[in-house]
Design a protein around this motif. Structure first.
Motif, PDB file in Angstrom:
ATOM      1  N   PHE A 174      10.742  -6.657   9.053  1.00 18.70           N
ATOM      2  CA  PHE A 174      11.222  -5.179   8.563  1.00 18.70           C
ATOM      3  C   PHE A 174       9.420  -4.546   9.214  1.00 18.70           C
ATOM      4  CE2 PHE A 174      14.876  -6.502   6.682  1.00 18.70           C
ATOM      5  CZ  PHE A 174      15.656  -5.107   7.928  1.00 18.70           C
ATOM      6  N   LEU A 175       8.733  -3.742   9.375  1.00 20.11           N
ATOM      7  CA  LEU A 175       7.190  -3.545   9.741  1.00 20.11           C
ATOM      8  C   LEU A 175       7.312  -2.148   9.220  1.00 20.11           C
ATOM      9  CD1 LEU A 175       6.258  -4.977  13.066  1.00 20.11           C
ATOM     10  CD2 LEU A 175       5.444  -5.319  10.864  1.00 20.11           C
ATOM     11  N   PRO A 176       6.518  -1.621   8.008  1.00 27.77           N
ATOM     12  CA  PRO A 176       6.654   0.070   7.760  1.00 27.77           C
ATOM     13  C   PRO A 176       6.214   0.635   9.163  1.00 27.77           C
ATOM     14  CG  PRO A 176       4.876  -1.468   7.457  1.00 27.77           C
ATOM     15  CD  PRO A 176       5.342  -1.957   7.629  1.00 27.77           C
ATOM     16  N   LYS A 177       6.432   1.945   9.057  1.00 28.78           N
ATOM     17  CA  LYS A 177       6.376   2.825  10.646  1.00 28.78           C
ATOM     18  C   LYS A 177       4.692   2.966   9.766  1.00 28.78           C
ATOM     19  CE  LYS A 177      10.550   4.692  10.056  1.00 28.78           C
ATOM     20  NZ  LYS A 177      11.280   6.058   9.828  1.00 28.78           N
ATOM     21  N   PRO A 178       3.838   3.283  10.882  1.00 31.60           N
ATOM     22  CA  PRO A 178       2.383   3.705  10.837  1.00 31.60           C
ATOM     23  C   PRO A 178       2.122   5.151   9.959  1.00 31.60           C
ATOM     24  CG  PRO A 178       3.118   3.093  12.929  1.00 31.60           C
ATOM     25  CD  PRO A 178       4.690   3.450  12.436  1.00 31.60           C
ATOM     26  N   MET A 231       0.592  -1.152   0.170  1.00 34.13           N
ATOM     27  CA  MET A 231       0.461   0.180  -0.154  1.00 34.13           C
ATOM     28  C   MET A 231       0.454   1.469   0.035  1.00 34.13           C
ATOM     29  SD  MET A 231      -3.344  -1.683   0.132  1.00 34.13           S
ATOM     30  CE  MET A 231      -1.958  -2.717  -0.826  1.00 34.13           C
ATOM     31  N   LEU A 232       2.005   1.182   0.706  1.00 29.63           N
ATOM     32  CA  LEU A 232       2.314   2.463   0.517  1.00 29.63           C
ATOM     33  C   LEU A 232       3.314   2.563  -0.559  1.00 29.63           C
ATOM     34  CD1 LEU A 232       4.265   1.956   4.057  1.00 29.63           C
ATOM     35  CD2 LEU A 232       2.795   3.842   3.582  1.00 29.63           C
ATOM     36  N   ILE A 233       4.181   1.372  -1.192  1.00 27.26           N
ATOM     37  CA  ILE A 233       5.205   1.706  -2.187  1.00 27.26           C
ATOM     38  C   ILE A 233       4.466   1.608  -3.148  1.00 27.26           C
ATOM     39  CG2 ILE A 233       6.225  -0.078  -3.724  1.00 27.26           C
ATOM     40  CD1 ILE A 233       6.974  -1.429  -1.076  1.00 27.26           C
ATOM     41  N   PHE A 234       2.814   1.615  -3.357  1.00 23.12           N
ATOM     42  CA  PHE A 234       2.125   1.620  -4.802  1.00 23.12           C
ATOM     43  C   PHE A 234       1.565   3.258  -4.143  1.00 23.12           C
ATOM     44  CE2 PHE A 234       2.381  -2.542  -5.732  1.00 23.12           C
ATOM     45  CZ  PHE A 234       2.531  -2.787  -6.541  1.00 23.12           C
ATOM     46  N   LYS A 245       3.249   5.589  -3.666  1.00 31.53           N
ATOM     47  CA  LYS A 245       4.158   6.392  -3.813  1.00 31.53           C
ATOM     48  C   LYS A 245       4.931   6.079  -5.446  1.00 31.53           C
ATOM     49  CE  LYS A 245       9.579   7.305  -2.078  1.00 31.53           C
ATOM     50  NZ  LYS A 245       9.262   8.145  -1.382  1.00 31.53           N
ATOM     51  N   HIS A 246       4.481   5.619  -6.162  1.00 29.82           N
ATOM     52  CA  HIS A 246       4.431   5.103  -7.173  1.00 29.82           C
ATOM     53  C   HIS A 246       3.233   5.505  -7.598  1.00 29.82           C
ATOM     54  CE1 HIS A 246       8.965   4.415  -6.915  1.00 29.82           C
ATOM     55  NE2 HIS A 246       8.445   3.744  -5.632  1.00 29.82           N
ATOM     56  N   PRO A 247       2.763   6.280  -8.514  1.00 34.04           N
ATOM     57  CA  PRO A 247       1.686   6.567  -8.679  1.00 34.04           C
ATOM     58  C   PRO A 247       1.172   5.641  -9.874  1.00 34.04           C
ATOM     59  CG  PRO A 247       1.923   8.611  -8.604  1.00 34.04           C
ATOM     60  CD  PRO A 247       2.781   7.654  -7.571  1.00 34.04           C
ATOM     61  N   GLU A 248       2.307   5.735 -10.776  1.00 37.45           N
ATOM     62  CA  GLU A 248       2.735   5.705 -12.462  1.00 37.45           C
ATOM     63  C   GLU A 248       2.115   3.805 -12.367  1.00 37.45           C
ATOM     64  OE1 GLU A 248       6.827   4.848 -10.856  1.00 37.45           O
ATOM     65  OE2 GLU A 248       5.089   6.755 -10.281  1.00 37.45           O
ATOM     66  N   ILE A 249       3.083   3.370 -11.472  1.00 39.96           N
ATOM     67  CA  ILE A 249       3.153   2.381 -11.444  1.00 39.96           C
ATOM     68  C   ILE A 249       1.749   1.085 -10.888  1.00 39.96           C
ATOM     69  CG2 ILE A 249       4.330   0.126  -9.870  1.00 39.96           C
ATOM     70  CD1 ILE A 249       6.606   1.134  -9.621  1.00 39.96           C
ATOM     71  N   GLN A 250       1.018   2.169 -10.002  1.00 40.74           N
ATOM     72  CA  GLN A 250      -0.424   1.981  -9.774  1.00 40.74           C
ATOM     73  C   GLN A 250      -1.488   1.804 -10.943  1.00 40.74           C
ATOM     74  OE1 GLN A 250      -3.618   3.250  -6.833  1.00 40.74           O
ATOM     75  NE2 GLN A 250      -1.439   3.579  -6.044  1.00 40.74           N
ATOM     76  N   GLU A 251      -1.370   2.958 -11.446  1.00 34.85           N
ATOM     77  CA  GLU A 251      -2.023   2.631 -12.265  1.00 34.85           C
ATOM     78  C   GLU A 251      -2.112   1.756 -13.057  1.00 34.85           C
ATOM     79  OE1 GLU A 251      -5.287   3.930 -15.189  1.00 34.85           O
ATOM     80  OE2 GLU A 251      -5.003   4.677 -12.627  1.00 34.85           O
ATOM     81  N   LYS A 252      -0.840   1.578 -13.888  1.00 34.06           N
ATOM     82  CA  LYS A 252      -0.767   0.747 -14.980  1.00 34.06           C
ATOM     83  C   LYS A 252      -0.886  -0.702 -14.536  1.00 34.06           C
ATOM     84  CE  LYS A 252       2.935  -1.195 -17.430  1.00 34.06           C
ATOM     85  NZ  LYS A 252       4.684  -0.700 -18.172  1.00 34.06           N
ATOM     86  N   LEU A 253      -0.212  -0.933 -13.352  1.00 34.50           N
ATOM     87  CA  LEU A 253      -1.415  -2.145 -12.780  1.00 34.50           C
ATOM     88  C   LEU A 253      -3.174  -2.630 -13.117  1.00 34.50           C
ATOM     89  CD1 LEU A 253      -1.020  -4.745 -11.220  1.00 34.50           C
ATOM     90  CD2 LEU A 253      -1.045  -3.722  -8.989  1.00 34.50           C
ATOM     91  N   GLY A 268       0.839  17.265   1.358  1.00 32.52           N
ATOM     92  CA  GLY A 268       1.705  17.786   2.722  1.00 32.52           C
ATOM     93  C   GLY A 268       2.117  16.746   2.818  1.00 32.52           C
ATOM     94  N   TYR A 269       2.549  14.959   2.254  1.00 30.14           N
ATOM     95  CA  TYR A 269       3.074  14.198   3.478  1.00 30.14           C
ATOM     96  C   TYR A 269       3.738  13.059   2.272  1.00 30.14           C
ATOM     97  CZ  TYR A 269       0.089  15.678   7.636  1.00 30.14           C
ATOM     98  OH  TYR A 269      -0.100  15.911   8.867  1.00 30.14           O
ATOM     99  N   ASP A 270       5.021  12.626   2.697  1.00 29.72           N
ATOM    100  CA  ASP A 270       5.977  11.879   2.056  1.00 29.72           C
ATOM    101  C   ASP A 270       5.574  10.898   2.326  1.00 29.72           C
ATOM    102  OD1 ASP A 270       6.336  14.380  -0.190  1.00 29.72           O
ATOM    103  OD2 ASP A 270       8.364  14.999   1.429  1.00 29.72           O
ATOM    104  N   ILE A 271       5.145   9.135   1.532  1.00 36.16           N
ATOM    105  CA  ILE A 271       5.863   8.318   2.131  1.00 36.16           C
ATOM    106  C   ILE A 271       7.267   7.936   2.516  1.00 36.16           C
ATOM    107  CG2 ILE A 271       5.486   5.672   1.523  1.00 36.16           C
ATOM    108  CD1 ILE A 271       3.234   7.554   1.547  1.00 36.16           C
TER     109      ILE A 271
END
Length: 469
Positions: free
Chosen positions: A457-461, A288-291, A293-301, A444-447
């Protein structure tokens, strides 16, 4: 007299140091160990992957750390394959120390993860057979994956509603706390490697005793969850009935197989739950965080899912043959998220020669999957999240050499028994989520993709924006 004693002590010390280095010379060459304590103080147990990354780049695919016991690291794919596939029978044993058996197993030598010998072979064979009977990778399993807490339903035959999820969430929280307790203790690591220390006065307290109470409490809470669910599942079940879950099927087979008993049933359930609930869930959280951060990859999927199955029909595993990009996304997610600092260690069951170097019997061996997927030269610019790396130039097939080296489930005879279920969960989880939702960062927030420290390895909330398509 004093001079004689001094000379005798110095001579004994010199002799001991010489013997120590004769001992270390038996193992694959690695960073120079200090006498007796080895590489113990240059190794960061809390951030093991950082130590392994630094050391791995300095070595040549296989090396030994002394922590202070010998601990062989394999970082080259071909060497891992030689050890775990070509000579797989020599590396099927797990570490069987007191700490491992008391901390990570429901009962000594029970279940499938930390058991050894004939019992491991039989438990694994039966467990995989049952999972296949319940449609591992087939439509039946796919339909179950579409609901929440799939592991609970597969093992015990029922799932919690959203309002009833507290026991499940408590289990997950207890497990994460338990793992962090172990990973943050150098004394515990000494006790694992040198179990005789746990029985010594004072030293035994620092290597095991002071953690025993906390461990027992956490183990009790974790095991209590398993016992309660197994008993609930069996309460109204008769072996003449058609089994509807793993517990039923295992119980049905018990009268015909002396290797199957309640301890091993509980152990198998505990192992599958521990291995399945955290790893797949955490990987999807990273997704969820990675996609986002990469909206172009999410949209292609998303476009591929819509083109193949539309917006009204849910994806199935049969659709993946037409979803080359989705398959690449799953592979890249597992490679990039790379959630385990270390694989589950194995031991050499005899003296084994690997690439001209001897690994003595009983040595701990780790196929450093984390290092491999994060640093293998075949993954060009591995720090980038780029699913396209897996797709051939014609856009129709996957690159076999990269697929082969993406081994989050390990390889060989100890490959994860739940691999099939996990692959179904990840493919359907990704495709069905982005079929219907657009996920993006809050304005206004970065991933932040820096993980929290720990064995897993857990992602930060972080909060995300979710928009229904």
């Amino acid at each position: 007299m004093f001079v004689l004693l001094l000379l005798g002590g110095v001579s004994l010390l010199i002799y001991s140091v010489v013997r120590y280095y004769q001992f270390t010379a038996r193992y694959p060459k690695g960073p120079k160990p200090l006498p007796f304590i080895g590489n113990f103080f240059e190794f960061d147990f809390k951030h093991q992957h950082k130590s392994f990354k630094r050391l791995g780049k300095e070595q040549n695919g296989i090396y030994t750390l002394f922590t202070p016991i010998p601990y062989v690291q394999i970082t080259d794919f071909q060497i891992i394959k030689e050890a775990f596939v070509d000579k797989g029978d020599d590396f099927v044993d797990r570490i069987a120390t007191k700490v491992i058996q008391e901390a990570f197993s429901f009962a000594p030598n029970a279940g499938v993860i930390n058991s050894n010998g004939d019992n491991w072979r039989e438990q694994r064979r039966v467990a995989i057979s049952i999972l296949r009977d319940f449609g591992m990778g087939k439509n039946m399993m796919e339909e179950q994956v579409m609901v929440a807490n799939i592991i609970n339903e597969t093992l015990f035959g029922y799932r919690y509603t959203h309002e009833e999820c507290q026991p499940l969430m408590k289990y997950v929280g207890d497990f994460n706390t338990f793992i962090d307790h172990l990973a943050d203790s150098k004394g515990m690591m000494l006790g694992m490697g040198l179990p005789f220390l746990t029985n010594l006065p004072i030293i035994g307290w620092y290597t095991f005793g002071r953690f025993q109470s906390a461990m027992r409490k956490l183990c009790f809470q974790i095991n209590e969850y398993i016992v309660e669910n197994v008993e609930r599942s069996l309460k109204n079940y008769h072996v003449e009935d058609e089994p509807t879950c793993f517990v039923h099927a295992y119980k049905q087979r018990m009268p015909q197989n002396d290797s199957l008993d309640m301890d091993n049933l509980m152990g198998c359930c505990s192992d599958f739950f521990l291995a399945g609930q955290e790893t797949t869930t955490t990987t999807l959280r990273w997704a969820m965080l990675i996609f986002a951060k990469h909206p172009e990859i999410q949209e292609k999927l998303r476009q591929e899912v819509h083109n193949v199955v539309g917006k009204e029909h849910i994806p199935f595993m049969a659709d993946q043959q037409k979803m080359i990009y989705a398959r690449a996304c799953v592979l890249e997610l597992q490679r990039f998220a790379n959630i385990l600092q270390t694989n589950v260690q194995r031991t050499a069951s005899r003296d084994v020669e690997i690439r001209g170097q001897i690994i003595p019997k009983g040595t701990w061996v780790n196929a450093d999957i984390h290092y491999l997927m994060a640093n293998d030269s075949l993954f060009e610019n591995p720090e980038e999240f780029r699913p396209e790396r897996y797709i051939t130039d014609d856009g129709k097939t996957l690159r076999k050499n990269l697929v082969e080296r993406t081994i989050p489930f390990s390889i060989g005879k100890r490959v994860c028994a739940g691999e099939g279920l996990a692959r179904v969960e990840l493919f359907l989880g990704l495709t069905s989520t982005f079929q219907h939702f657009k996920i993006s960062p809050r304005p206004g927030y970065d991933i932040d993709l820096e993980p929290t420290p720990g064995q897993i390895f857990l992602p930060k909330p972080q909060k995300l924006c979710i928009q229904q398509i």
